[in-house]
Design an enzyme around this catalytic site. Structure first.
Site, PDB file in Angstrom:
ATOM      1  N   TYR A   7     -16.937 -32.141  31.768  1.00  0.00           N
ATOM      2  CA  TYR A   7     -15.715 -31.948  31.414  1.00  0.00           C
ATOM      3  C   TYR A   7     -14.556 -32.743  32.237  1.00  0.00           C
ATOM      4  O   TYR A   7     -13.442 -32.762  31.935  1.00  0.00           O
ATOM      5  CB  TYR A   7     -15.404 -30.543  31.367  1.00  0.00           C
ATOM      6  CG  TYR A   7     -16.220 -29.653  30.852  1.00  0.00           C
ATOM      7  CD1 TYR A   7     -16.561 -29.625  29.405  1.00  0.00           C
ATOM      8  CD2 TYR A   7     -17.037 -28.783  31.586  1.00  0.00           C
ATOM      9  CE1 TYR A   7     -17.583 -28.873  28.899  1.00  0.00           C
ATOM     10  CE2 TYR A   7     -17.749 -27.903  31.270  1.00  0.00           C
ATOM     11  CZ  TYR A   7     -18.060 -27.957  29.785  1.00  0.00           C
ATOM     12  OH  TYR A   7     -19.081 -26.950  29.329  1.00  0.00           O
ATOM     13  N   CYS A  31     -29.989 -40.044  39.763  1.00  0.00           N
ATOM     14  CA  CYS A  31     -30.139 -41.544  39.553  1.00  0.00           C
ATOM     15  C   CYS A  31     -29.305 -41.525  38.028  1.00  0.00           C
ATOM     16  O   CYS A  31     -29.655 -41.880  37.000  1.00  0.00           O
ATOM     17  CB  CYS A  31     -31.187 -42.014  38.991  1.00  0.00           C
ATOM     18  SG  CYS A  31     -32.435 -41.576  40.364  1.00  0.00           S
ATOM     19  N   GLU A  32     -28.095 -41.151  38.151  1.00  0.00           N
ATOM     20  CA  GLU A  32     -26.822 -41.516  37.114  1.00  0.00           C
ATOM     21  C   GLU A  32     -25.503 -41.571  37.687  1.00  0.00           C
ATOM     22  O   GLU A  32     -25.221 -40.927  38.562  1.00  0.00           O
ATOM     23  CB  GLU A  32     -26.741 -39.971  36.447  1.00  0.00           C
ATOM     24  CG  GLU A  32     -27.943 -39.516  35.580  1.00  0.00           C
ATOM     25  CD  GLU A  32     -27.947 -39.762  34.336  1.00  0.00           C
ATOM     26  OE1 GLU A  32     -27.070 -40.233  33.642  1.00  0.00           O
ATOM     27  OE2 GLU A  32     -29.090 -39.048  33.586  1.00  0.00           O
ATOM     28  N   TYR A  83     -20.597 -20.636  34.956  1.00  0.00           N
ATOM     29  CA  TYR A  83     -20.881 -21.886  33.988  1.00  0.00           C
ATOM     30  C   TYR A  83     -21.508 -22.785  35.138  1.00  0.00           C
ATOM     31  O   TYR A  83     -21.333 -24.118  34.987  1.00  0.00           O
ATOM     32  CB  TYR A  83     -19.822 -22.708  33.340  1.00  0.00           C
ATOM     33  CG  TYR A  83     -19.271 -21.786  32.245  1.00  0.00           C
ATOM     34  CD1 TYR A  83     -19.851 -21.208  31.145  1.00  0.00           C
ATOM     35  CD2 TYR A  83     -17.901 -21.156  32.180  1.00  0.00           C
ATOM     36  CE1 TYR A  83     -19.415 -20.173  30.434  1.00  0.00           C
ATOM     37  CE2 TYR A  83     -17.402 -20.238  31.355  1.00  0.00           C
ATOM     38  CZ  TYR A  83     -18.448 -19.871  30.371  1.00  0.00           C
ATOM     39  OH  TYR A  83     -18.030 -19.025  29.427  1.00  0.00           O
ATOM     40  N   GLU A 143     -13.717 -10.648  25.437  1.00  0.00           N
ATOM     41  CA  GLU A 143     -14.992 -11.142  25.832  1.00  0.00           C
ATOM     42  C   GLU A 143     -14.779 -12.069  26.916  1.00  0.00           C
ATOM     43  O   GLU A 143     -15.484 -13.163  26.938  1.00  0.00           O
ATOM     44  CB  GLU A 143     -15.656 -12.015  24.566  1.00  0.00           C
ATOM     45  CG  GLU A 143     -16.071 -11.115  23.397  1.00  0.00           C
ATOM     46  CD  GLU A 143     -16.387 -12.237  22.169  1.00  0.00           C
ATOM     47  OE1 GLU A 143     -16.084 -13.236  21.923  1.00  0.00           O
ATOM     48  OE2 GLU A 143     -16.494 -11.498  20.983  1.00  0.00           O
ATOM     49  N   ARG A 201     -20.268 -29.188  35.383  1.00  0.00           N
ATOM     50  CA  ARG A 201     -18.880 -29.228  34.796  1.00  0.00           C
ATOM     51  C   ARG A 201     -17.956 -30.534  35.139  1.00  0.00           C
ATOM     52  O   ARG A 201     -17.300 -31.182  34.231  1.00  0.00           O
ATOM     53  CB  ARG A 201     -18.086 -27.775  35.224  1.00  0.00           C
ATOM     54  CG  ARG A 201     -18.717 -26.547  35.027  1.00  0.00           C
ATOM     55  CD  ARG A 201     -17.824 -25.595  35.325  1.00  0.00           C
ATOM     56  NE  ARG A 201     -16.771 -25.437  34.240  1.00  0.00           N
ATOM     57  CZ  ARG A 201     -15.634 -25.783  34.601  1.00  0.00           C
ATOM     58  NH1 ARG A 201     -15.422 -26.183  35.671  1.00  0.00           N
ATOM     59  NH2 ARG A 201     -14.710 -25.601  33.688  1.00  0.00           N
TER      60      ARG A 201
END
Ligand code: LLP
Length: 422
Positions: free
Chosen positions: A322, A350-351, A378, A279, A318
């Site tokens: 992570y 805004c982060e 992803y 997979e 990502r």
């Protein structure tokens, strides 16, 4: 310089195949996902060669990139699909994919999803708990159908990868503990609306060594033998996905390197009759895509230099989720000597967590284009519209041709269906 195979500099400009990324940016705007069709084919070819002469079904883990154009390429190459939702099933059917080459994974399958998959005729349900097994038996019974079942076993091996993408450890929510698997198989064998067809595991993602796979394989083989002794014979063994790609300088595990070892073990154990299912997601698409973005502003503070670009964490989650590393390339690099500075590449959201790359030596000016590499997996599939940002367009390059495989979302569509109260 770590540029992926189908993304190379020509005359000082980064290209996707034979197409200039600078031209794509001026034609379609930024941020922009750009995929190489040939890179998809080459990634597939590595699996095809590795599987040659053996009974192997490769089911693309489509959560990595589920654009219909991407699915269609893999369908034409003969791929099956690993799905995790009714939505993903609908996408495969929309490109005319063969349901008998679909495996349905996921811990939380709902009744409607089971029904849709049964009616479509999927190859098997990768069942992750006893409760799910019983629900599936009921749903199939109600439809007068027999559901093909494989149990996703949790082999309790450490895939040596990021905790968020490690899935084969006891403490993860995934699969049925290997110690309980025999009892669940026996239960399944007594239910007339189920047919036991296989066993499966997926131990994690971005794995760069064969050892964790081989550990899992040993445990699965012991289980397969115990089951055979109880009269439960399986037709396939699914080792999941997880093969890693090169984001920076990772040593790679190639499909052939892994499969050669797997076949050796299966042959030695007298299990070569089993079909091997895989997979893979990331390894089929990850290095086939980049995220193109433009420098809006440069901002120099005492502690840091920031390149504020028009892509953000909503386009590529990502890094912040992570701590993932993606290489960054200037699309038209200037001579770096003496003038390169260390930049954090950040978006407009805004982060503080809205960053795409940190501490990269680049010689940048306002208006420059940069490519965030290895964004084929992803990236778009995890994108959101946070801060009411339309999701970026997706382009598939084929030689000198650029095809829009998903247009940029329109601002008005983002809230067209919302309603204010009287
Ligand atoms: N099969 C199952 C049951 C899975 O859960 C996954 C991925 C795959 C196959 C495909 O794994 P791959 O070959 O792509 O490693 N969002 C994370 C990755 C999450 C993977 C989730 N499951 C990332 O961006 O790194």
């Amino acid at each position: 310089m770590t540029v992926a195979h189908h993304f190379q500099f020509r005359d000082g400009v980064l290209h996707a195949e034979d197409t200039s990324l600078a031209d794509l940016a001026s034609e379609f705007g930024t941020p922009l996902y750009v995929y190489s069709r040939q890179a998809l084919h080459d990634a597939w070819e590595a699996y095809r060669v590795a599987a040659q002469g053996r009974n192997v079904l490769v089911c693309f883990g489509m959560k990595a990139n589920s654009n219909l154009a991407v699915l269609n390429e893999f369908k034409k190459l003969g791929s099956g699909f690993d799905i995790v939702s009714g939505g993903e099933l609908a996408r495969v059917l929309a490109v005319g994919g063969d349901a008998s080459r679909i495996v349905f994974s996921g811990v939380g399958k709902q009744e409607w999803e089971m029904q849709a998959a049964l009616k479509a005729g999927v190859k098997c349900f990768n069942v992750e708990s006893e409760a799910e097994l019983l629900r599936l038996a009921q749903v199939a019974d109600r439809l007068g159908m027999v559901a093909p079942v494989s149990l996703r076993v949790n082999p309790d091996v450490d895939a040596q990868t990021h905790p968020y993408i490690s899935t084969g450890l006891k403490e993860n929510k995934f699969g049925i503990a290997i110690e309980s698997a025999v009892a669940v198989y026996q239960r399944a064998a007594t239910l007339p609306s189920l047919k036991v067809v296989g066993v499966d595991c997926h131990i994690g993602s971005q794995i760069t060594e064969s050892a964790p796979y081989l550990d899992a394989l040993d445990k699965l083989i012991a289980l397969i033998k115990t089951l055979a002794g109880l009269g439960i014979d399986l037709q396939h063994l699914d080792l999941g996905g997880g093969i890693g790609i090169r984001y920076t300088d990772e040593t790679l595990l190639s499909p052939s390197a892994l499969l050669d070892k797997v076949f050796q073990v299966l042959d030695a154990q007298g299990l070569s009759h089993l079909q091997l299912v895989l997979e893979p997601g990331r390894s089929l698409v990850g290095n086939a895509g980049v995220l193109l973005t433009k420098v809006e502003y440069l901002k120099h503070s005492e502690a840091k230099n920031f390149a504020i670009v028009d892509a953000a964490m909503n386009d590529l989650l990502r890094p912040t989720l992570y701590g993932a590393w993606h290489s960054v390339e200037a699309v038209t690099p200037r001579d770096n000597t003496n003038v390169a500075q260390s930049y954090d590449i950040v978006g407009p959201i805004c982060e503080s967590g809205d960053w795409l790359a940190r501490d990269r030596e680049l010689n940048l000016e306002q208006g420059d284009l940069i490519a965030i590499m290895s964004a084929g997996a992803y990236a778009f599939t995890m994108a959101s519209q946070y801060n009411t940002r339309p999701r970026a367009a997706e382009i598939m390059v084929d030689g000198t041709q650029a095809h829009v495989i998903r247009p940029r979302e329109k601002m008005e569509d983002l809230f067209a269906t919302e309603k204010v109260l009287n």
